[in-house]
Write a protein that holds these residues in place. Structure first.
Motif, short mmCIF file in Angstrom:
data_model
loop_
_atom_site.label_atom_id
_atom_site.label_comp_id
_atom_site.label_asym_id
_atom_site.label_seq_id
_atom_site.Cartn_x
_atom_site.Cartn_y
_atom_site.Cartn_z
N GLN A 12 0.77 -1.15 0.04
CA GLN A 12 0.07 -0.02 -0.04
C GLN A 12 0.94 1.32 0.07
O GLN A 12 2.02 1.29 0.70
CB GLN A 12 -0.83 -0.04 1.35
CG GLN A 12 -1.67 1.03 1.52
CD GLN A 12 -2.36 1.33 2.72
OE1 GLN A 12 -2.16 0.29 3.58
NE2 GLN A 12 -3.03 2.31 3.14
N ASP A 13 0.36 2.09 -0.83
CA ASP A 13 0.93 3.47 -0.65
C ASP A 13 -0.18 4.38 -0.40
O ASP A 13 -0.61 4.87 -1.73
CB ASP A 13 1.95 3.99 -1.80
CG ASP A 13 2.54 5.18 -1.85
OD1 ASP A 13 2.46 5.91 -0.65
OD2 ASP A 13 3.01 5.54 -3.04
N GLY A 14 -0.28 5.15 0.38
CA GLY A 14 -1.65 5.71 0.71
C GLY A 14 -2.85 4.81 0.21
O GLY A 14 -3.10 4.01 0.97
N ILE A 15 -3.81 5.45 -0.59
CA ILE A 15 -4.91 4.82 -1.14
C ILE A 15 -4.74 3.67 -2.04
O ILE A 15 -5.78 3.19 -2.73
CB ILE A 15 -6.13 5.86 -1.24
CG1 ILE A 15 -5.67 6.69 -2.32
CG2 ILE A 15 -6.43 6.65 0.06
CD1 ILE A 15 -7.07 7.81 -2.66
N ASN A 16 -3.51 3.97 -2.84
CA ASN A 16 -2.98 3.18 -4.03
C ASN A 16 -2.64 1.62 -3.43
O ASN A 16 -1.80 1.70 -2.32
CB ASN A 16 -2.08 3.76 -4.90
CG ASN A 16 -2.74 4.94 -5.34
OD1 ASN A 16 -3.86 4.95 -5.96
ND2 ASN A 16 -1.92 5.98 -5.69
N LEU A 17 -2.88 0.63 -4.06
CA LEU A 17 -2.42 -0.50 -4.08
C LEU A 17 -1.61 -1.08 -4.94
O LEU A 17 -1.97 -1.00 -6.27
CB LEU A 17 -3.49 -1.60 -3.75
CG LEU A 17 -4.48 -1.55 -2.57
CD1 LEU A 17 -5.81 -2.42 -2.56
CD2 LEU A 17 -3.67 -1.67 -1.06
N TYR A 18 -0.61 -2.06 -4.76
CA TYR A 18 0.36 -2.59 -5.54
C TYR A 18 0.60 -4.06 -5.49
O TYR A 18 0.54 -4.72 -4.23
CB TYR A 18 1.95 -1.98 -5.52
CG TYR A 18 1.64 -0.34 -5.75
CD1 TYR A 18 2.14 -0.03 -6.83
CD2 TYR A 18 1.43 0.32 -4.70
CE1 TYR A 18 1.91 1.38 -7.00
CE2 TYR A 18 1.26 1.83 -4.77
CZ TYR A 18 1.67 2.29 -6.08
OH TYR A 18 1.57 3.61 -6.14
N GLY A 64 -8.40 0.56 -5.59
CA GLY A 64 -7.41 0.50 -4.34
C GLY A 64 -8.48 0.89 -3.13
O GLY A 64 -9.43 0.11 -3.07
N LEU A 65 -7.91 1.60 -2.36
CA LEU A 65 -8.49 1.86 -1.02
C LEU A 65 -9.41 3.08 -1.12
O LEU A 65 -9.10 4.09 -1.75
CB LEU A 65 -7.42 1.74 0.20
CG LEU A 65 -6.65 0.73 0.33
CD1 LEU A 65 -5.58 0.81 1.39
CD2 LEU A 65 -7.60 -0.54 0.93
N PRO A 66 -10.37 3.04 -0.28
CA PRO A 66 -11.40 4.03 -0.33
C PRO A 66 -10.52 5.25 0.69
O PRO A 66 -10.26 4.86 1.85
CB PRO A 66 -12.66 3.92 0.15
CG PRO A 66 -12.32 2.66 1.06
CD PRO A 66 -11.02 1.85 0.50
N ASN A 67 -10.88 6.45 0.49
CA ASN A 67 -10.76 7.61 1.39
C ASN A 67 -12.09 8.17 1.33
O ASN A 67 -12.49 9.15 0.60
CB ASN A 67 -9.71 8.70 0.89
CG ASN A 67 -9.36 9.57 1.80
OD1 ASN A 67 -10.24 10.25 2.55
ND2 ASN A 67 -8.10 9.98 1.82
N ARG A 68 -12.96 7.76 2.48
CA ARG A 68 -14.22 8.60 2.79
C ARG A 68 -14.30 10.08 2.92
O ARG A 68 -15.11 10.91 2.38
CB ARG A 68 -14.99 7.61 3.70
CG ARG A 68 -15.34 6.16 3.08
CD ARG A 68 -16.15 5.62 4.28
NE ARG A 68 -16.70 4.38 3.93
CZ ARG A 68 -16.11 3.14 3.52
NH1 ARG A 68 -14.81 3.31 3.08
NH2 ARG A 68 -16.82 2.23 3.28
N ARG A 69 -13.28 10.50 3.47
CA ARG A 69 -13.18 11.93 3.98
C ARG A 69 -13.03 12.79 2.59
O ARG A 69 -13.90 13.77 2.42
CB ARG A 69 -12.04 12.15 4.89
CG ARG A 69 -11.81 13.34 5.32
CD ARG A 69 -11.05 13.68 6.41
NE ARG A 69 -9.45 13.00 5.92
CZ ARG A 69 -8.46 13.63 5.45
NH1 ARG A 69 -8.66 14.96 5.05
NH2 ARG A 69 -7.50 13.04 5.31
N LEU A 70 -12.37 12.17 1.59
CA LEU A 70 -12.15 12.94 0.28
C LEU A 70 -12.84 12.56 -0.84
O LEU A 70 -13.04 13.10 -1.92
CB LEU A 70 -10.58 12.70 -0.26
CG LEU A 70 -9.57 13.43 0.68
CD1 LEU A 70 -8.18 12.93 0.28
CD2 LEU A 70 -9.68 14.84 0.85
N GLY A 71 -13.70 11.31 -0.34
CA GLY A 71 -14.66 10.91 -1.59
C GLY A 71 -13.85 10.22 -2.64
O GLY A 71 -14.58 10.37 -3.82
#
Length: 106
Positions: A12-18, A64-71
């Motif tokens: 993981q790097d932030g909301i991105n997945l590898y 990737g991963l969600p960031n609900r705060r930023l949508g």
């Protein structure tokens, strides 16, 4: 205290997945489809075109991963790695040598 365990396949790097996927020489030469299971349990088919090279990265938006705060939702990046197949049969090696010679002259 919240502990987050590492996923056995994804980084993981932030909301991105590898993720890395291993392909053999023939898959790179001929092309192939690989199946990726997302962290959400969804199976995705990814086309690896003929002539792709090891180290090529494919991206899938929104997996990737969600960031609900930023949508926003991150992306999934798939890096294809090369694996050399073991060839122990001498007749098969000779066929491969002939193919190698033919591709060098073209």
């Amino acid at each position: 205290l919240i502990k987050v365990r590492r996923h056995p396949e994804y980084t993981q790097d932030g909301i991105n997945l590898y993720i890395d996927k291993k392909l053999d020489l023939f898959d790179f030469i001929l092309g192939t489809n690989i199946t990726i299971t997302t962290i959400h349990g969804r199976n995705l088919s990814v086309n690896v075109p003929a002539g792709s090279n090891p180290g090529t990265v494919f991206s899938i938006n929104g997996q990737g991963l969600p960031n609900r705060r930023l949508g926003q939702t991150g992306n999934l990046y798939i890096k294809v790695q090369g694996v050399t197949p073991k060839v122990n049969d001498e007749q098969l090696r000779e066929k491969i040598r002939k193919i190698q010679d033919e591709t060098k002259t073209n």
